[in-house]
Each structure stands twice: as structure tokens, then as C-alpha cells.
Motif scaffolding. Structure first.
Motif, PDB file in Angstrom:
ATOM      1  N   ASP A   1       0.825  -1.209   0.000  1.00 47.51           N
ATOM      2  CA  ASP A   1       0.000   0.000   0.000  1.00 47.51           C
ATOM      3  C   ASP A   1       0.859   1.260   0.000  1.00 47.51           C
ATOM      4  OD1 ASP A   1      -2.140  -1.672   0.061  1.00 47.51           O
ATOM      5  OD2 ASP A   1      -2.811  -1.162   2.081  1.00 47.51           O
ATOM      6  N   SER A   2       2.036   1.173   0.612  1.00 47.34           N
ATOM      7  CA  SER A   2       2.936   2.322   0.665  1.00 47.34           C
ATOM      8  C   SER A   2       4.348   1.839   0.954  1.00 47.34           C
ATOM      9  CB  SER A   2       2.503   3.311   1.749  1.00 47.34           C
ATOM     10  OG  SER A   2       2.665   2.733   3.036  1.00 47.34           O
ATOM     11  N   GLU A   3       5.323   2.692   0.630  1.00 49.06           N
ATOM     12  CA  GLU A   3       6.708   2.365   0.963  1.00 49.06           C
ATOM     13  C   GLU A   3       6.881   2.260   2.475  1.00 49.06           C
ATOM     14  OE1 GLU A   3       9.489   5.052  -0.758  1.00 49.06           O
ATOM     15  OE2 GLU A   3       8.977   4.532  -2.831  1.00 49.06           O
ATOM     16  N   ARG A   4       6.144   3.072   3.223  1.00 48.26           N
ATOM     17  CA  ARG A   4       6.245   3.046   4.681  1.00 48.26           C
ATOM     18  C   ARG A   4       5.758   1.714   5.237  1.00 48.26           C
ATOM     19  NH1 ARG A   4       7.280   6.461   9.124  1.00 48.26           N
ATOM     20  NH2 ARG A   4       7.372   4.999  10.864  1.00 48.26           N
ATOM     21  N   ALA A   5       4.679   1.178   4.671  1.00 45.99           N
ATOM     22  CA  ALA A   5       4.160  -0.107   5.150  1.00 45.99           C
ATOM     23  C   ALA A   5       5.199  -1.209   4.956  1.00 45.99           C
ATOM     24  CB  ALA A   5       2.872  -0.460   4.408  1.00 45.99           C
ATOM     25  N   LEU A   6       5.872  -1.194   3.828  1.00 46.02           N
ATOM     26  CA  LEU A   6       6.880  -2.219   3.541  1.00 46.02           C
ATOM     27  C   LEU A   6       8.091  -2.051   4.457  1.00 46.02           C
ATOM     28  CD1 LEU A   6       7.066  -4.603   1.558  1.00 46.02           C
ATOM     29  CD2 LEU A   6       8.384  -3.115   0.037  1.00 46.02           C
ATOM     30  N   PHE A   7       8.494  -0.800   4.698  1.00 42.37           N
ATOM     31  CA  PHE A   7       9.630  -0.548   5.578  1.00 42.37           C
ATOM     32  C   PHE A   7       9.289  -0.924   7.024  1.00 42.37           C
ATOM     33  CE2 PHE A   7      12.001   2.518   8.334  1.00 42.37           C
ATOM     34  CZ  PHE A   7      13.243   1.934   8.189  1.00 42.37           C
ATOM     35  N   ASP A   8       8.079  -0.597   7.470  1.00 39.80           N
ATOM     36  CA  ASP A   8       7.669  -0.964   8.831  1.00 39.80           C
ATOM     37  C   ASP A   8       7.687  -2.483   9.018  1.00 39.80           C
ATOM     38  OD1 ASP A   8       7.378   1.645   9.584  1.00 39.80           O
ATOM     39  OD2 ASP A   8       5.191   1.675   9.452  1.00 39.80           O
ATOM     40  N   TRP A   9       7.329  -3.209   7.977  1.00 39.54           N
ATOM     41  CA  TRP A   9       7.375  -4.679   8.038  1.00 39.54           C
ATOM     42  C   TRP A   9       8.809  -5.153   8.236  1.00 39.54           C
ATOM     43  CZ3 TRP A   9       8.896  -8.193   3.851  1.00 39.54           C
ATOM     44  CH2 TRP A   9       8.595  -9.547   4.124  1.00 39.54           C
ATOM     45  N   SER A  10       9.751  -4.518   7.525  1.00 38.47           N
ATOM     46  CA  SER A  10      11.163  -4.851   7.718  1.00 38.47           C
ATOM     47  C   SER A  10      11.596  -4.565   9.147  1.00 38.47           C
ATOM     48  CB  SER A  10      12.044  -4.041   6.755  1.00 38.47           C
ATOM     49  OG  SER A  10      12.079  -4.611   5.476  1.00 38.47           O
ATOM     50  N   CYS A  11      11.152  -3.432   9.669  1.00 37.70           N
ATOM     51  CA  CYS A  11      11.518  -3.054  11.037  1.00 37.70           C
ATOM     52  C   CYS A  11      11.007  -4.074  12.050  1.00 37.70           C
ATOM     53  CB  CYS A  11      10.979  -1.668  11.374  1.00 37.70           C
ATOM     54  SG  CYS A  11      11.819  -0.312  10.517  1.00 37.70           S
ATOM     55  N   LYS A  12       9.824  -4.617  11.812  1.00 32.99           N
ATOM     56  CA  LYS A  12       9.279  -5.639  12.722  1.00 32.99           C
ATOM     57  C   LYS A  12      10.232  -6.830  12.811  1.00 32.99           C
ATOM     58  CE  LYS A  12       4.321  -4.773  12.062  1.00 32.99           C
ATOM     59  NZ  LYS A  12       3.061  -5.355  11.537  1.00 32.99           N
ATOM     60  N   GLN A  13      10.799  -7.204  11.678  1.00 31.95           N
ATOM     61  CA  GLN A  13      11.710  -8.346  11.681  1.00 31.95           C
ATOM     62  C   GLN A  13      12.990  -8.007  12.455  1.00 31.95           C
ATOM     63  OE1 GLN A  13       9.875 -10.708  10.288  1.00 31.95           O
ATOM     64  NE2 GLN A  13       8.548  -9.004   9.701  1.00 31.95           N
ATOM     65  N   CYS A  14      13.420  -6.756  12.341  1.00 39.99           N
ATOM     66  CA  CYS A  14      14.623  -6.324  13.064  1.00 39.99           C
ATOM     67  C   CYS A  14      14.441  -6.439  14.571  1.00 39.99           C
ATOM     68  CB  CYS A  14      14.971  -4.887  12.690  1.00 39.99           C
ATOM     69  SG  CYS A  14      15.598  -4.697  10.998  1.00 39.99           S
ATOM     70  N   TYR A  15      13.214  -6.254  15.035  1.00 39.19           N
ATOM     71  CA  TYR A  15      12.970  -6.340  16.474  1.00 39.19           C
ATOM     72  C   TYR A  15      13.059  -7.783  16.974  1.00 39.19           C
ATOM     73  CZ  TYR A  15      11.896  -1.466  17.306  1.00 39.19           C
ATOM     74  OH  TYR A  15      12.003  -0.103  17.467  1.00 39.19           O
ATOM     75  N   ILE A  16      12.820  -8.742  16.097  1.00 35.82           N
ATOM     76  CA  ILE A  16      13.039 -10.141  16.481  1.00 35.82           C
ATOM     77  C   ILE A  16      14.521 -10.362  16.741  1.00 35.82           C
ATOM     78  CG2 ILE A  16      12.875 -12.554  15.744  1.00 35.82           C
ATOM     79  CD1 ILE A  16      10.505 -11.725  13.959  1.00 35.82           C
ATOM     80  N   ALA A  17      15.370  -9.863  15.829  1.00 41.76           N
ATOM     81  CA  ALA A  17      16.821  -9.976  16.003  1.00 41.76           C
ATOM     82  C   ALA A  17      17.275  -9.224  17.244  1.00 41.76           C
ATOM     83  CB  ALA A  17      17.539  -9.454  14.759  1.00 41.76           C
ATOM     84  N   LEU A  18      16.714  -8.027  17.454  1.00 45.95           N
ATOM     85  CA  LEU A  18      17.050  -7.228  18.633  1.00 45.95           C
ATOM     86  C   LEU A  18      16.790  -8.003  19.922  1.00 45.95           C
ATOM     87  CD1 LEU A  18      17.606  -4.493  20.145  1.00 45.95           C
ATOM     88  CD2 LEU A  18      15.159  -4.017  19.840  1.00 45.95           C
ATOM     89  N   ALA A  19      15.617  -8.615  20.028  1.00 43.89           N
ATOM     90  CA  ALA A  19      15.261  -9.363  21.231  1.00 43.89           C
ATOM     91  C   ALA A  19      16.202 -10.543  21.444  1.00 43.89           C
ATOM     92  CB  ALA A  19      13.814  -9.845  21.144  1.00 43.89           C
TER      93      ALA A  19
END
Length: 224
Positions: A135-153
Motif C-alpha cells: 500500500d505504501s513504501e512506509r508499510a513495507l519498511f515498517d514490516w522490515s523493522c518488525k523483523q529487526c525487532y526479532i533480532a534485537l530481542a
């Protein structure tokens, strides 16, 4: 350690030990072999459809840390004192038909041609219809960020298991940190951007109060 009860005890004690450390002991440094384990915990983390949309930038340069400190209200004490400081970058080029996704499927996963022919449409349906990520570039980037938080944890949990402290950092001005890291040439021509940061080291002092959390009865619900 093969005793399940001992493993459970060690795991739980590590989670009770972990807290968002505000100031580290600047004289204590994490051993290279221990920090390598922390980085590997991030690298080996799971991600949605296995895209691994992250990069871990270990920032040890004092001048760069000072620039980040000026733009990070939530890292005033952590940045000058942490043994290691990591900026976790999320990928922007994770659209189903991108060169990066082709690289992941073709090279990293070594998918056979018969599978590769079907993958784009499958991933397109997931991104477009199931999760509305296109739907937007932001939606796709936010999805990437969600995955980064798995690595962070996983990185912070692994650190705690090793008796190493950490603190996730979201307290920063995105535009200013983005500009600083972009100026350093860390974004691979716009393919990456800042998701979150995290500090590692050894606490300068113990927490003033024990860990507080809502009771399990409020957090956990079983549906049988």
C-alpha cells in the motif's frame, strides 16, 4: 548443560537479570568472543519468509557516537559508556520483485529454478493481499523493522544469558539520526534505514528496584 530444570532456571534468571541499563561501566569491555555470539544470535534470528531484512552496524567510533548522542535523548548515558553500540538497519528493498529478494531466494536459499518460477507470485500475494504491505513504501519498511525487532530481542536475551547488560534505544529523533548515518554512507544508496539501536556492556550500578511486570493472569490466555 543437559538438565532441563537447570536450563529453565538459568533461562529465567537471565530474564530477571536483564534490564534496560541506563549507564554502563566504561572500564569494562565485552570480550570479542562473547560479542560475536550476540551478533550471531541476531544473524541467525528468524524473519518473515526468511528475508533477513537487517544489517547490524557496530558503532565504536567516539566522534560518531557523540553525533548520535546529540540526536538521541534516550541514549545520553548509554552512548558514552557502552562497550558496544549497534545501529540495526532495516532493508527498504524487500518488495517481492526486488533484486534483493531474488538474491535471497536464488543465492542464499539456493532455490531450484522450478521453485524460483513460482516464488514471485506467491510472495506478491502475501505482500499485496494478505498483509497490504504494498500500500505504501512506509508499510513495507515498517514490516522490515518488525523483523529487526526479532533480532534485537534475541541479541539482548543472548547477552543476558552471558551476564552482559543491554538497553534498546528508540529515544532518538529519526530525521537527525537518519541524516547522520546517511552522511556516513551506511544506507547503501537508500536500500537501508535506521530501525532501532541497542547498547551493550556491563551495568555501572544495580537497578534501584526489582523488575516489574503485569501478572501472567493479565497477559496469558489459553483457548482450548
Amino acid at each position: 548443560m543437559n538438565d532441563p530444570s537447570a536450563i529453565r532456571e538459568h533461562l529465567m534468571s537471565s530474564f530477571y537479570f536483564r534490564h534496560a541499563t541506563k549507564a554502563f561501566d566504561p572500564e569494562r569491555r565485552i570480550q570479542p568472543e562473547d560479542f560475536e555470539v550476540i551478533l550471531e544470535a541476531g544473524r541467525l534470528s528468524p524473519s518473515s519468509v526468511g528475508y533477513e531484512p537487517w544489517k547490524f552496524v557496530v558503532i565504536q567510533n567516539e566522534a560518531l557516537r557523540e553525533k548520535l548522542r546529540e540526536a538521541s535523548w534516550g541514549a545520553q548515558k548509554q552512548l558514552p559508556t557502552a562497550s558496544h553500540y549497534v545501529a540495526i538497519l532495516a532493508r527498504r528493498d524487500v518488495r517481492y520483485d526486488s533484486d534483493y529478494v531474488d538474491y535471497i531466494c536464488r543465492t542464499v536459499k539456493a532455490m531450484p529454478e522450478s521453485i524460483l518460477a513460482k516464488v514471485p507470485e506467491t510472495y506478491k500475494a502475501f505482500q499485496e493481499d494478505d498483509f497490504h504491505l504494498l500500500d505504501s513504501e512506509r508499510a513495507l519498511f515498517d514490516w522490515s523493522c518488525k523483523q529487526c525487532y526479532i533480532a534485537l530481542a534475541n541479541m539482548m536475551s543472548s547477552a543476558a544469558l552471558l551476564g552482559i547488560d543491554s538497553c534498546p534505544i528508540e529515544g532518538f529523533n529519526y530525521d537527525r539520526v537518519h541524516a547522520i548515518l546517511e552522511q556516513e554512507g551506511l544506507f547503501e544508496d537508500g536500500k537501508l534505514d535506521i530501525a532501532v539501536m541497542v547498547a551493550f556492556g556491563y551495568r555501572a550500578a544495580d537497578p534501584k528496584r526489582p523488575k516489574t511486570r503485569r501478572p501472567a493472569s493479565e497477559v496469558v490466555q489459553w483457548v482450548e
